[in-house]
Design a protein around this motif. Structure first.
Motif, mmCIF file in Angstrom:
data_model
loop_
_atom_site.group_PDB
_atom_site.id
_atom_site.type_symbol
_atom_site.label_atom_id
_atom_site.label_comp_id
_atom_site.label_asym_id
_atom_site.label_seq_id
_atom_site.Cartn_x
_atom_site.Cartn_y
_atom_site.Cartn_z
ATOM 1 N N PRO A 30 28.306 66.022 145.549
ATOM 2 C CA PRO A 30 27.036 66.642 145.162
ATOM 3 C C PRO A 30 26.993 68.138 145.433
ATOM 4 N N VAL A 31 26.238 68.839 144.606
ATOM 5 C CA VAL A 31 25.988 70.264 144.868
ATOM 6 C C VAL A 31 24.699 70.371 145.670
ATOM 7 N N ALA A 64 23.386 67.772 137.388
ATOM 8 C CA ALA A 64 24.217 68.472 138.386
ATOM 9 C C ALA A 64 25.402 67.616 138.806
ATOM 10 N N GLY A 65 25.414 66.360 138.366
ATOM 11 C CA GLY A 65 26.484 65.456 138.792
ATOM 12 C C GLY A 65 26.249 64.905 140.190
ATOM 13 N N ASN A 66 25.059 65.086 140.753
ATOM 14 C CA ASN A 66 24.765 64.552 142.095
ATOM 15 C C ASN A 66 24.498 63.061 142.049
ATOM 16 N N SER A 124 31.308 71.364 137.260
ATOM 17 C CA SER A 124 30.806 70.332 138.177
ATOM 18 C C SER A 124 31.724 70.035 139.359
ATOM 19 N N GLY A 125 32.851 70.710 139.476
ATOM 20 C CA GLY A 125 33.690 70.495 140.655
ATOM 21 C C GLY A 125 35.129 70.170 140.307
ATOM 22 N N ARG A 126 35.923 70.026 141.358
ATOM 23 C CA ARG A 126 37.360 69.853 141.165
ATOM 24 C C ARG A 126 37.698 68.487 140.564
#
Ligand code: AMP
Ligand code: MG
Length: 495
Positions: A30-31, A64-66, A124-126
């Motif tokens: 999560p961000v 946010a992909g959380n 959204s992240g790695r």
């Protein structure tokens, strides 16, 4: 990722049915604090989504992909690509697809017909394909993608779209500390030439066949029963790109990073990194800071598209025919059509810009003569056509030269000879010549304000860019060029 019940998505996920080596399942971390910056109400509605829900706290957690939507399949896609001519293994290093949204009938929200759209979170992240990257994106470039992709859509260009941009509440480290952001990207699929290059290099004939059948099913189902459907696929993709690049040329759009991983099978423009619109007409124009040799300059775009299609064709050779020679021969015949296809599209767009309805040998020289005068007198690409369409600002520059006057008479003669009324001529020109484009200094100004927390400049710009072919009073200031500087405009990718 914690799960939420599916509130409004109508996912019908198919990519996950491909062999597992085509993607990696992703569990995003999560961000910190998702905060909405901009949301595309119209696009969201067209996709059958619930705007109010998506803008609520829970909706933002999804974008946010959380939080993971029940029924979503969170995957990063594997692909390769020729970057500036060199082959590399890539993949979604900072993007995750959350699902494929099915709508009730074919719609044209990307200027291509489809009833299914990938929803992807960019920044959204790695992922396993991140290499040394942080998987993150920065607010400025994500808003830039939003502005330019939406402008492209309104200009009538096939393109991926932008549903929303959020701030993540996290810092991202670039040449300085920046605000993290996530863009929700919509595409009729994210299949790239590079996806085929990946299959051809790592998965063998069976892998390419599965992917090609998938691509045909998703984008070109009308060819599924054709005699040699893989050759037909090559032909469809060739046509789509000849159409796309001719469209770009007609509005002065420079993609900036036409690597094969940034070329879609659908023929939609993707990957708004270092792209920009040309102002003063100069075929050599390059904006990207890393394109030192001008590989992706305006004038090279049609040929680069052809080069890219050749790389795509190579991946299909083993499917086209068991006999390699025969296969090359058949593919080559299709590839040879590109030049004519591109030219037909280009001349059609250009003659519409000049109000010419019919095909005549002479059209080509009328267009080319105008372009070379525009280059010689350093005229603005967009505004030249606006001047011709609305008979505006013609008491200056190129327009008062005898050279131009000669050309003008010739053009008027051509118009008279086609048996169309002047009203019809100017209607066609109005439909074909945008009054506004996202001018670089206007985009920069909007991004700078947004970076300082003021979104009104961007909102006003987006509003003007919504109807680029309608001349309105409030457009005047958006038609003007930037103050001249000694420094060329530069764009950056991967930020
Ligand atoms: P692009 O220049 O955006 O087409 O990206 C080229 C490749 O680099 C793609 O595989 C991207 O996923 C990857 N990439 C770009 N930026 C990042 C990043 N910040 N972290 C990880 N991968 C990235
Ligand atoms: Mg890319």
């Amino acid at each position: 990722m914690s799960k939420v019940n599916n509130p409004c998505f109508n996912f019908e996920n198919t990519y996950i049915n491909l062999p597992k080596s085509f993607y990696s399942e992703i569990n995003l971390s999560p961000v910190k604090k998702p905060e909405l910056v901009i949301f595309n109400e119209d696009l969201s509605k067209s996709l059958g989504l619930d705007n109010e829900y998506l803008k609520s706290q829970e909706g933002l957690e999804i974008l946010a992909g959380n939080k993971k939507v029940d029924g979503g399949e969170y995957i990063a896609q594997a692909y390769c690509g020729h970057q500036f001519g060199h082959f590399t293994m890539l993949g979604d290093g900072r993007a995750v697809m959350i699902g494929e949204q099915k709508v009730s009938k074919d719609i044209e929200i990307t200027k291509k017909k489809s009833n299914k759209f990938d929803i992807q979170l960019k920044g959204s992240g790695r992922t396993p394909y991140s290499r040394s990257g942080d998987g993150r994106a920065v607010l400025g470039p994500m808003l830039r993608e939003y502005i330019i992709s939406e402008a492209m859509y309104n200009l009538g260009m096939p393109t991926t779209r932008s549903l929303a941009v959020l701030k993540t509440g996290e810092k991202v480290y670039r040449e300085s500390v920046k605000e993290g952001a996530i863009l929700t990207r919509i595409a009729s699929s994210h299949l790239r030439f590079g996806t085929f290059e990946y299959a051809a290099n790592y998965l063998g004939k069976e892998g390419v066949k599965i992917l090609a059948d998938y691509a045909i099913d998703r984008h070109y189902s009308h060819i599924k029963d054709s005699e040699n459907k893989y050759l037909s696929l090559l032909e469809e993709v060739t046509k789509a790109h000849a159409y796309l690049v001719a469209k770009w040329q007609s509005v002065g759009f420079i993609h900036g990073v036409m690597n094969t991983d940034n070329m879609t099978i659908s023929g939609e423009t993707i990957d708004y990194g270092p792209c920009a619109f040309m102002d003063i007409y100069n075929p050599e124009t390059v904006f990207s800071s890393i394109d030192v040799h001008g590989r992706y300059a305006y004038k090279n775009q049609p040929n680069i598209a052809s080069w890219n299609i050749c790389r795509f064709a190579e991946t299909l050779l083993q499917l086209i025919d068991d006999d390699e020679e025969a296969s090359i021969d058949m593919a080559q015949k299709v590839l040879n059509k590109y030049t004519d296809l591109y030219f037909e599209n280009w001349i059609y767009n250009m003659r519409c810009k000049l109000g010419i309805f019919d095909k005549e040998e002479e059209n080509k020289s009328i267009i080319e003569d105008l372009l070379s005068m525009m280059e010689k007198y350093k005229e603005d690409f967009t505004n030249t056509f606006v001047s011709l369409t609305y008979k505006k600002d013609m008491d200056r520059g190129m327009f008062i030269t005898s050279e131009f006057k000669g050309w003008y008479e010739n053009w008027q003669e051509r118009l008279k000879s086609q048996g169309k009324s002047l009203d019809e001529v100017y209607e066609l020109m109005k439909k074909s010549n945008p009054v506004v484009i996202p001018r670089n200094h206007r985009v920069e100004e909007a991004l700078k304000a947004a970076d300082n927390g003021d979104l009104t400049v961007m909102e006003k710009l987006l509003c003007v860019l919504k109807n680029p072919y309608e001349y309105k009073e409030n457009m005047e200031e958006y038609r003007q060029l930037a103050e001249p500087t000694d420094l060329p405009y530069r764009t950056y990718c991967g930020t």
